[in-house]
Design a protein around this motif. Structure first.
Motif, PDB file in Angstrom:
ATOM      1  N   PHE A  27     -53.553 -28.209  -0.072  1.00 41.82           N
ATOM      2  CA  PHE A  27     -53.023 -26.965  -0.635  1.00 41.82           C
ATOM      3  C   PHE A  27     -51.507 -26.894  -0.479  1.00 41.82           C
ATOM      4  N   LYS A  28     -50.985 -27.388   0.631  1.00 45.73           N
ATOM      5  CA  LYS A  28     -49.535 -27.402   0.838  1.00 45.73           C
ATOM      6  C   LYS A  28     -48.860 -28.302  -0.198  1.00 45.73           C
ATOM      7  N   LEU A  29     -49.480 -29.441  -0.491  1.00 46.73           N
ATOM      8  CA  LEU A  29     -48.936 -30.333  -1.515  1.00 46.73           C
ATOM      9  C   LEU A  29     -48.931 -29.656  -2.882  1.00 46.73           C
ATOM     10  N   LEU A  30     -50.000 -28.899  -3.197  1.00 50.19           N
ATOM     11  CA  LEU A  30     -50.028 -28.142  -4.456  1.00 50.19           C
ATOM     12  C   LEU A  30     -48.840 -27.196  -4.542  1.00 50.19           C
ATOM     13  N   GLU A  31     -48.576 -26.508  -3.438  1.00 50.37           N
ATOM     14  CA  GLU A  31     -47.441 -25.579  -3.405  1.00 50.37           C
ATOM     15  C   GLU A  31     -46.131 -26.312  -3.663  1.00 50.37           C
TER      16      GLU A  31
END
Length: 180
Positions: free
Chosen positions: A2-6
């Motif tokens: 999810f952090k990578l998506l952000e």
């Protein structure tokens, strides 16, 4: 993941949560891979050439190596040297479509080692089955038209997995089938 998506969203000039809605009911998979040694590696292949279908793949691997990435310019296979305590991030087909080819899914494969066994643990970050995958409207314009038609992730995933088995005589579905 999810952090990578952000971070990817921000890199595209979008709000940090732009892609998270596609993952409300995610269908992600964690897999443990074991590749035994083979004295004649040219006779065996760990995993054939492919592109990951989902959004992202987060890969932990041991020190043995075997992952290779196909260079886009000439198709030469480049070994990915393992780095201790590092993760490898692969962009998948969904991300390629959402970003309208600003990010692309690299073709890769795994070759076996002659004398050492290899282990890897990939986490395949998949959106919900109901998610429709198409270029994000913020990234398309007259100067940058959509490169892909809309497709449903669940249907794409099922069709693509079925096509891996030639005995089913199903067309081998890839993301290029949805090029606009």
């Amino acid at each position: 993941a999810f952090k990578l998506l952000e971070l990817i969203s921000i890199s595209l000039g979008l709000s940090s949560d732009r892609l998270t809605g596609y993952f409300k009911d995610q269908t992600s998979i964690l897999r443990f891979n074991h590749y035994p040694p083979c004295p004649n590696p040219e006779l065996a292949l760990g995993v054939g050439r492919h592109k990951d279908g989902g959004a992202l793949t987060v890969l932990a691997q041991d020190s043995v190596g075997g992952l290779q990435v196909g260079r886009r310019s000439d198709g030469e296979w480049i070994p990915v040297k393992p780095i201790p305590d590092a993760l490898i991030i692969n962009i998948g087909n969904c991300m390629q479509v959402w970003t309208n080819d600003k990010y692309w899914s690299a073709e890769h494969r795994v070759v076996v080692n002659t004398s050492k066994e290899r282990f890897s643990v990939p986490f395949f970050f998949f959106p919900s089955h109901e998610a429709n995958i198409e270029p994000l409207e913020e990234l398309i314009s007259e100067e940058n038209p959509p490169c892909y038609k809309r497709c449903n992730w669940g249907k794409f995933f099922v069709s693509r997995n079925r096509s891996d088995f030639k005995k089913l005589e199903v067309e081998n579905i890839q993301i290029d089938h949805f090029k606009a």
